[in-house]
Design an enzyme around this catalytic site. Structure first.
Site, PDB file in Angstrom:
ATOM      1  CG  ASP A 124      10.511  22.941 -57.402  1.00 22.35           C
ATOM      2  OD1 ASP A 124      10.566  22.336 -56.323  1.00 22.35           O
ATOM      3  OD2 ASP A 124      10.053  24.099 -57.509  1.00 22.35           O
ATOM      4  CG  HIS A 143      11.926  25.149 -54.607  1.00 21.10           C
ATOM      5  ND1 HIS A 143      10.598  25.127 -54.937  1.00 21.10           N
ATOM      6  CD2 HIS A 143      12.004  25.765 -53.391  1.00 21.10           C
ATOM      7  CE1 HIS A 143       9.897  25.687 -53.964  1.00 21.10           C
ATOM      8  NE2 HIS A 143      10.729  26.094 -53.031  1.00 21.10           N
ATOM      9  CB  SER A 166       8.698  28.433 -51.783  1.00 19.13           C
ATOM     10  OG  SER A 166       8.958  27.164 -51.229  1.00 19.13           O
TER      11      SER A 166
END
Length: 320
Positions: A251, A281, A157
């Site tokens: 996502d 995600h 991320s």
């Protein structure tokens, strides 16, 4: 949500019984504490590796880090790992299980770095900490029993953004890297990827949540277009380290990963990319409840280890 994997649907339903507050509705401390509680979904940690706590000097003070070593006394390859959390939360503990998996399944030394968090520390604080930590690990490879010629940087991320930016920076100033590993990376702070709108409601990451995170770390809109913050805006990716990229279909940043894999391949950089259908995600942090999360951890560890040891990423982008 019909495209979500059935296991994800079950997880979302379970979380909906006590939905978390939006980050802007609670204090930063409460938001961080809520993130730490999610670590239970990562599954049981692998206790086979040796773990040492470190303090790494950076250009402004020092940051905490955790060094994981696989069994044995030999010098080996290693990865500097940068946790996700929207630049605002995440810690050595929240990503402990993931780092242990990289260590044991890939046979890799792992140095997990607790870079400074926003909003207390805004851009470029985390970027500087990430690069400084990597350089320190390279310079102290001998005492860490790490092969300095077999180093990688990785993250998920926002940590994936830091890893990609750090990998690009090493092209001009070193240290040389064998690989970069990116898990659901957020690589465009302007949020121009089509997936941001396509999956604006999440689950687990929403467009609003993504925008809020960028507001905390990169409040200046001009900075968001810099290649350091948004590696997708780098003019040339030539000579970037070979890459392993794992992404999730459902996502908001799914297309960031896809665009970056394509750009790397166009620049002649070896890249192996996998997108997991029906996954949200950072699903690899939910490996305790998602089978695909467990699969992704193993695949990432094996692919990254192979790349660090051989310097080849194998075939180009593929889907999973």
């Amino acid at each position: 949500m019909s495209s979500l994997h059935p296991q994800v649907q079950q997880l979302v339903a379970a979380l909906a019984t006590k939905p978390p507050a939006a980050p802007w509705e609670v204090s930063i401390t409460a938001y961080r504490e809520a993130g730490e509680r999610l670590a239970v979904l990562a599954g049981l940690p692998d206790d086979g590796c040796a773990v040492t706590e470190l303090a790494i000097p950076v250009r402004r003070g020092s940051v905490n880090a955790r060094h994981y070593r696989p069994p044995g006394e030999s010098v080996g390859p290693a990865v500097v790992y940068l946790h996700g959390g929207g630049f605002v939360r995440g810690s050595l503990d929240s990503h402990d299980r993931l780092c242990r998996a990289l260590c044991m399944r890939g046979g890799l030394g792992v140095v997990s770095v607790a870079y400074r968090l926003a909003p207390e520390n805004q851009f470029p604080a985390a970027h500087n900490d990430a690069f400084d930590a990597l350089r320190w690990v390279s310079q102290h490879a001998g005492e860490l029993m790490i092969d300095p010629t077999a180093l990688a940087v990785a993250g998920d991320s926002s940590g994936g953004a830091l890893a990609a930016a750090t990998a690009l920076a090493t092209r001009s100033v070193g240290p040389p890297l064998k690989a970069q590993g990116l898990l659901c990376p957020a690589l465009d702070a302007t949020m121009s990827s089509g997936s941001v709108d396509r999956y604006h409601a999440g689950p687990l990451l929403t467009r609003e949540g993504l925008a809020w995170s960028y507001d905390q770390y990169v409040p200046d809109a001009g900075d968001r277009r810099s290649a350091q913050v948004s590696p997708l805006f780098e003019e040339t990716l030539a000579a970037a380290p070979p890459a392993i990229i794992i992404s999730a279909q459902i996502d908001p940043v799914a297309d960031d990963a896809r665009r970056y894999a394509e750009a790397l391949a166009t620049a002649g950089v070896a890249v192996k990319a996998r997108e997991y259908a029906g996954m949200p995600h950072s699903f690899m942090l939910l490996a305790g409840v998602l089978e695909d999360g467990e699969h992704a951890l193993t695949a990432f560890a094996n692919d990254l280890a192979e790349l660090v040891k051989s310097g080849r990423a194998g075939p180009g982008p593929c889907a999973s």
